[in-house]
Write an enzyme that holds these catalytic residues in place. Structure first.
Site, short mmCIF file in Angstrom:
data_model
loop_
_atom_site.label_atom_id
_atom_site.label_comp_id
_atom_site.label_asym_id
_atom_site.label_seq_id
_atom_site.Cartn_x
_atom_site.Cartn_y
_atom_site.Cartn_z
N ALA A 72 1.53 25.88 -17.05
CA ALA A 72 0.32 26.64 -17.36
C ALA A 72 -0.61 26.55 -16.16
O ALA A 72 -0.61 25.56 -15.42
CB ALA A 72 -0.34 26.06 -18.60
N GLY A 115 4.26 24.04 -18.91
CA GLY A 115 4.45 25.27 -19.68
C GLY A 115 5.65 26.07 -19.18
O GLY A 115 6.22 26.85 -19.95
N GLU A 118 8.46 24.57 -20.91
CA GLU A 118 8.37 24.98 -22.32
C GLU A 118 8.82 26.43 -22.51
O GLU A 118 9.39 26.78 -23.54
CB GLU A 118 6.93 24.78 -22.81
CG GLU A 118 6.57 23.31 -22.88
CD GLU A 118 5.08 23.09 -23.10
OE1 GLU A 118 4.27 23.61 -22.30
OE2 GLU A 118 4.72 22.42 -24.07
N GLU A 138 2.29 16.88 -17.90
CA GLU A 138 0.91 17.03 -18.41
C GLU A 138 0.17 15.70 -18.46
O GLU A 138 -1.05 15.66 -18.32
CB GLU A 138 0.93 17.67 -19.81
CG GLU A 138 1.25 19.16 -19.83
CD GLU A 138 2.74 19.46 -19.93
OE1 GLU A 138 3.55 18.55 -19.69
OE2 GLU A 138 3.08 20.61 -20.23
N1 CAA Z 1 -1.49 25.87 -12.03
C1 CAA Z 1 -2.18 26.48 -11.08
N2 CAA Z 1 -1.82 26.45 -9.78
C2 CAA Z 1 -0.70 25.75 -9.46
C3 CAA Z 1 0.06 25.10 -10.42
C4 CAA Z 1 -0.35 25.18 -11.78
N3 CAA Z 1 0.34 24.63 -12.78
N4 CAA Z 1 1.11 24.49 -9.79
C5 CAA Z 1 0.99 24.77 -8.48
N5 CAA Z 1 -0.12 25.52 -8.26
C6 CAA Z 1 -0.63 26.04 -7.00
C7 CAA Z 1 -1.25 24.93 -6.17
O1 CAA Z 1 -2.58 24.70 -6.59
C8 CAA Z 1 -1.15 25.51 -4.78
O2 CAA Z 1 -2.17 26.46 -4.63
P1 CAA Z 1 -3.12 26.43 -3.30
O3 CAA Z 1 -2.17 26.76 -2.18
O4 CAA Z 1 -4.12 27.51 -3.57
O5 CAA Z 1 -3.68 25.06 -3.21
C9 CAA Z 1 0.18 26.27 -4.82
O6 CAA Z 1 0.47 26.50 -6.19
C10 CAA Z 1 1.33 25.50 -4.22
O7 CAA Z 1 1.39 24.22 -4.85
P2 CAA Z 1 1.52 22.84 -4.04
O8 CAA Z 1 0.80 22.94 -2.73
O9 CAA Z 1 1.08 21.74 -4.96
O10 CAA Z 1 3.10 22.80 -3.77
P3 CAA Z 1 4.05 21.52 -3.67
O11 CAA Z 1 5.36 22.05 -3.21
O12 CAA Z 1 3.41 20.44 -2.87
O13 CAA Z 1 4.17 20.96 -5.16
C11 CAA Z 1 4.49 21.13 -7.56
C12 CAA Z 1 4.78 21.75 -6.17
C13 CAA Z 1 5.24 19.81 -7.71
C14 CAA Z 1 4.99 22.15 -8.58
C15 CAA Z 1 2.98 20.89 -7.72
O14 CAA Z 1 2.28 22.07 -7.38
C16 CAA Z 1 2.54 20.47 -9.10
O15 CAA Z 1 2.70 19.33 -9.46
N6 CAA Z 1 1.98 21.42 -9.87
C17 CAA Z 1 1.43 21.13 -11.19
C18 CAA Z 1 2.50 20.89 -12.23
C19 CAA Z 1 1.85 20.59 -13.56
O16 CAA Z 1 1.09 19.66 -13.72
N7 CAA Z 1 2.20 21.40 -14.57
C20 CAA Z 1 1.66 21.26 -15.92
C21 CAA Z 1 0.51 22.22 -16.10
S1 CAA Z 1 -0.35 21.99 -17.64
C22 CAA Z 1 0.64 22.76 -18.80
O17 CAA Z 1 1.66 23.36 -18.48
C23 CAA Z 1 0.16 22.67 -20.24
C24 CAA Z 1 1.10 23.21 -21.24
O18 CAA Z 1 1.87 22.47 -21.86
C25 CAA Z 1 1.11 24.62 -21.61
#
Ligand code: CAA
Length: 264
Positions: A72, A115, A118, A138
């Site tokens: 998400a 998400g 999911e 999360e």
């Molecule tokens: N939401 C919004 N933006 C996201 C994102 C997310 N879930 N995941 C990545 N991005 C964005 C980053 O902010 C970044 O944007 P900027 O360049 O503007 O800063 C871009 O995508 C690239 O990401 P990274 O620089 O972090 O890339 P990476 O290769 O170093 O890491 C990753 C990749 C491991 C996927 C890392 O981005 C990450 O951990 N992302 C978050 C994962 C997460 O926590 N997901 C759960 C979300 S909450 C949810 O899903 C609730 C639910 O149950 C519905």
């Protein structure tokens, strides 16, 4: 028969049709295919459109080789209050996937988190690339999965591993996901999508009504107690004897020829 491929433009997804297979590609590369409301709205609208299209039998949802989806959109939720979250229809989209009647296959490569994981779990099957990584991170954000992850992950891999995944951000490699029954098959990164499309084409070539009722019956296994599920399966089984495809399928078997499915 020559392959017929068409494509349509959307803001956050790319939609293609390849013969009887619909293909939806998540297309927010700058955000690792993070799922926001407009993306989920487009995805659901196209899935519903495919459900109504007799020319299609199965759908593949995919992302990029680097990320199926990182979950998400954190930026969309970061400052939300509990009341705003309750009013936001965002997570309802995951529930609505339950009402899609035709089979949906997730073709997953790279990150498949939160998400995004999911979404893959809400699909009927998963074909993974060797680089796929599944997780529910999360907990790192001070929340828990909200799109069905605790329930579907526990059903897919069992309680012990689901606890590690949800409470301690344990991530699964593609091979682990295969071993624990989360995915159907693993393929090299340059062929996982073709594998998923081939699986979808095979299913799309089968008796359409029976495929839809088969999906419904298997899904009931996760909703009902066994006796109720068995009763439901029997009803759906018997209902198929009102279709022309059942007559055609059994006649074709007796006549030792391939069946000609009409979806009727
Ligand atoms: N939401 C919004 N933006 C996201 C994102 C997310 N879930 N995941 C990545 N991005 C964005 C980053 O902010 C970044 O944007 P900027 O360049 O503007 O800063 C871009 O995508 C690239 O990401 P990274 O620089 O972090 O890339 P990476 O290769 O170093 O890491 C990753 C990749 C491991 C996927 C890392 O981005 C990450 O951990 N992302 C978050 C994962 C997460 O926590 N997901 C759960 C979300 S909450 C949810 O899903 C609730 C639910 O149950 C519905």
């Amino acid at each position: 028969m020559a392959d017929q491929t068409t494509s349509e433009a959307y803001e956050n997804i790319i939609v293609r049709r390849q013969n009887r297979v619909g293909i939806i590609q998540l297309n927010r590369p700058a955000a690792m295919n993070a799922l926001n409301s407009p993306t989920m709205a487009e995805l659901l609208a196209v899935l519903r459109q495919f459900d109504r299209d007799d020319g299609l039998g199965c759908t593949v949802i995919t992302g990029s080789d680097r990320a199926f989806s990182a979950g998400a959109d954190i930026k969309q939720m970061a400052q939300a209050s509990v009341v705003e979250m309750m009013a936001m229809p965002f997570l309802d989209y995951w529930d609505q996937l339950l009402h899609i009647r035709k089979p949906v296959i997730a073709a997953v490569s790279g990150w498949c988190l939160g998400g995004g994981c999911e979404l893959a779990l809400a699909c009927d099957m998963i074909v993974a690339s060797e680089t796929a990584r599944f997780g529910q991170p999360e907990i790192n954000l001070g929340i828990i999965p909200g799109g069905g992850g605790t329930q579907r992950m526990a059903r897919a891999v069992g309680k012990a591993l689901a606890m590690e995944i949800v409470l301690n951000d344990r991530r699964l490699t593609a091979d682990e996901a295969l071993r624990y029954g989360l995915v159907n098959r693993v393929a090299p990164v340059d062929s996982y999508l073709a594998e998923a499309i081939k699986l979808a084409a095979d299913i799309a070539g089968r008796a359409p009504v029976a495929v839809q009722l088969g999906k419904e019956a298997v899904n009931q296994a996760f909703e009902l107690l066994l006796t109720a599920g068995l009763r439901d399966e029997r009803r759906l089984f018997n209902a198929l004897f009102s279709t022309e495809d059942q007559k055609e399928g059994m006649t074709a078997f007796v006549e030792k020829r391939a069946a000609n499915w009409q979806g009727k």
